[in-house]
Each structure stands twice: as structure tokens, then as C-alpha cells.
Design an enzyme around this catalytic site. Sequence first.
Site, mmCIF file in Angstrom:
data_model
loop_
_atom_site.group_PDB
_atom_site.id
_atom_site.type_symbol
_atom_site.label_atom_id
_atom_site.label_comp_id
_atom_site.label_asym_id
_atom_site.label_seq_id
_atom_site.Cartn_x
_atom_site.Cartn_y
_atom_site.Cartn_z
ATOM 1 N N HIS A 128 0.830 -1.210 0.000
ATOM 2 C CA HIS A 128 0.000 0.000 0.000
ATOM 3 C C HIS A 128 0.860 1.254 0.000
ATOM 4 O O HIS A 128 0.605 2.197 -0.770
ATOM 5 C CB HIS A 128 -0.906 -0.010 1.231
ATOM 6 C CG HIS A 128 -1.641 1.267 1.466
ATOM 7 N ND1 HIS A 128 -2.886 1.520 0.926
ATOM 8 C CD2 HIS A 128 -1.310 2.384 2.164
ATOM 9 C CE1 HIS A 128 -3.281 2.733 1.283
ATOM 10 N NE2 HIS A 128 -2.342 3.273 2.045
ATOM 11 N N GLU A 129 1.882 1.282 0.845
ATOM 12 C CA GLU A 129 2.737 2.472 0.929
ATOM 13 C C GLU A 129 3.528 2.674 -0.361
ATOM 14 O O GLU A 129 3.675 3.805 -0.838
ATOM 15 C CB GLU A 129 3.679 2.356 2.131
ATOM 16 C CG GLU A 129 2.980 2.316 3.483
ATOM 17 C CD GLU A 129 2.101 3.538 3.734
ATOM 18 O OE1 GLU A 129 2.448 4.628 3.243
ATOM 19 O OE2 GLU A 129 1.072 3.393 4.425
ATOM 20 N N HIS A 132 1.483 4.380 -2.976
ATOM 21 C CA HIS A 132 1.447 5.848 -2.933
ATOM 22 C C HIS A 132 2.564 6.433 -3.794
ATOM 23 O O HIS A 132 2.374 7.432 -4.487
ATOM 24 C CB HIS A 132 1.613 6.337 -1.497
ATOM 25 C CG HIS A 132 0.371 6.272 -0.668
ATOM 26 N ND1 HIS A 132 -0.823 6.852 -1.048
ATOM 27 C CD2 HIS A 132 0.129 5.705 0.547
ATOM 28 C CE1 HIS A 132 -1.739 6.646 -0.114
ATOM 29 N NE2 HIS A 132 -1.187 5.952 0.860
#
Length: 270
Positions: A128-129, A132
Site C-alpha cells: 500500500h505504501e 502511494h
Amino acid sequence: MPLSLKKSAISLCAVAVISACASSPTGRDQLLLFSDQEMASMGAQSFEQIKQQEKISGDSVLNRYVQCVARHITAQVPKQYHQSGWEVVVFDSKQANAFALPGGKIGVYTGLLDIAENQHQLASVIGHEVGHVMADHSNERLTHSQLTGLTVAAAGVALSAADAENKALWMAALGLGVQVGVMLPYSRTQESESDVIGLDLMAKAGFDPQGSVDLWRNMAKASNGAPPEFFSTHPSHSTRIADLQANMSRAQGIAEQARKKGLKPDCRIQ
């Protein structure tokens, strides 16, 4: 300001906006005013500052575990998003947090390992990070900040600014709001987009995509009394879980193909 100068400024802004149109990995239209090199420079500077401020874990077991999961995830990141290796640092803190920065930087806090119970759940957070970063969300936020302030400043100005306020603002835009005390959270759209990108990354690496749902169920238990979605820029836990489950069949198919290729991560705390 004379009318002629005003017209020139408006023209320059228009050119910058038109030339900065881009698309995210999911096909969403974006406006990005900063170059990859400028974002990588900001990411590197921010990462060095965080390493000076936070205690770095010396636990070799935890470091090997986090490095193992991160290595499998970043191996699936197309080179167009980052050419060289990724630097991964484990911070000794009770924060249940992690972040990734432009320029190939990943930070994971030991408190997260109390919630992410296995490699699959940790992979969902790191994926998820990294999502980004792949989707240029920091660039989007910096761009929005510049345009909201009615200026289209060169990134060099932001990078060379010596005052703490400016640095804190662009560090917050990189996703480091908790660390620098300036809250500039990702939008719901960006969070949801990173969930999808991260789900695909972990599946391509051979992790079990179901771990993403399990992780957010754990997050929901750990955040007793969290505000309802209406009052938050983040999607609610239930919304995130529903969105992930809606993409689960596709992700499971990707993971199955990865396993057939021999991608079977075995990262353990031992």
C-alpha cells in the site's frame, strides 16, 4: 501588479498546468508539477531527517523479516517508478505505522508488527505504501498545495528553503505528517487507489491477498472508537475491507499465476 505581468503569470501557470497532465497506474487523471528527480530528492532528504529523529531498530531478526517482505514487494515495482534498489529501515517505535517515499525509501515501525501478524499482512501494508509512490500521490499533494496558494513555484525553491515550516509542509506532503507534526493526510481517493495498487503488488509477489483484509480487520480492532468515514479523509475500515474484497477474485488469480512461476515468499520472524 501591472496587467501585462498578470497576463504573463496566468499564461505561465496555464502552460505549466497543461504540460503537467499525467495518469496514475489505475488510469486516473493527475496534475503533477514536480519532476521525478525533484520528488526523489525531497524523499531522500526527508528520509535522512527521519533517520536522525527516530530510533533505528538494531533487532537483526526483525530487520531480516521486514527486509524480506519489502524485497519481494519492491521486486514487482516496474523500473519506470524506481530504477535502483530500495532502502528499508525499521524504526523502534510503538507506532503502528509505515511509509514509502519517492527515491526508493521505506520505513516500518516495530509497533506495526503487533497488528500485522504475518508476512501477508505486512506485505499488504508495504504494498500500500509503495502504491502511494507509484501513483505520485506526494507530487499530487505538493502540486495542489502550490496551486491552492496561487503560485507555481519551482521545486528548487522548495528544496532550497531553509525555514522549518516549508520543510515540514513538504515532508507532510510526502506522507510524513505524523513524524513532523503537520497533518496533511492522503485523500480517500488516493488511499483507495493505493489499496488497489498494493493488493496487486502483493499478489504479483506471491503473497496471499486475503492478508490485506485480515490486516484491516486487525486495524479496526486496534482503533477502538475510530471516527466514522464522514469525519475522516481516510476510508473507514469497513469500506476498505469491502473494496479489497471486491478486487479479491482478480488478485487471487494474479497470486496463483505468481506461485506457478515459483514466487512463494517465506518471510518469518525467527
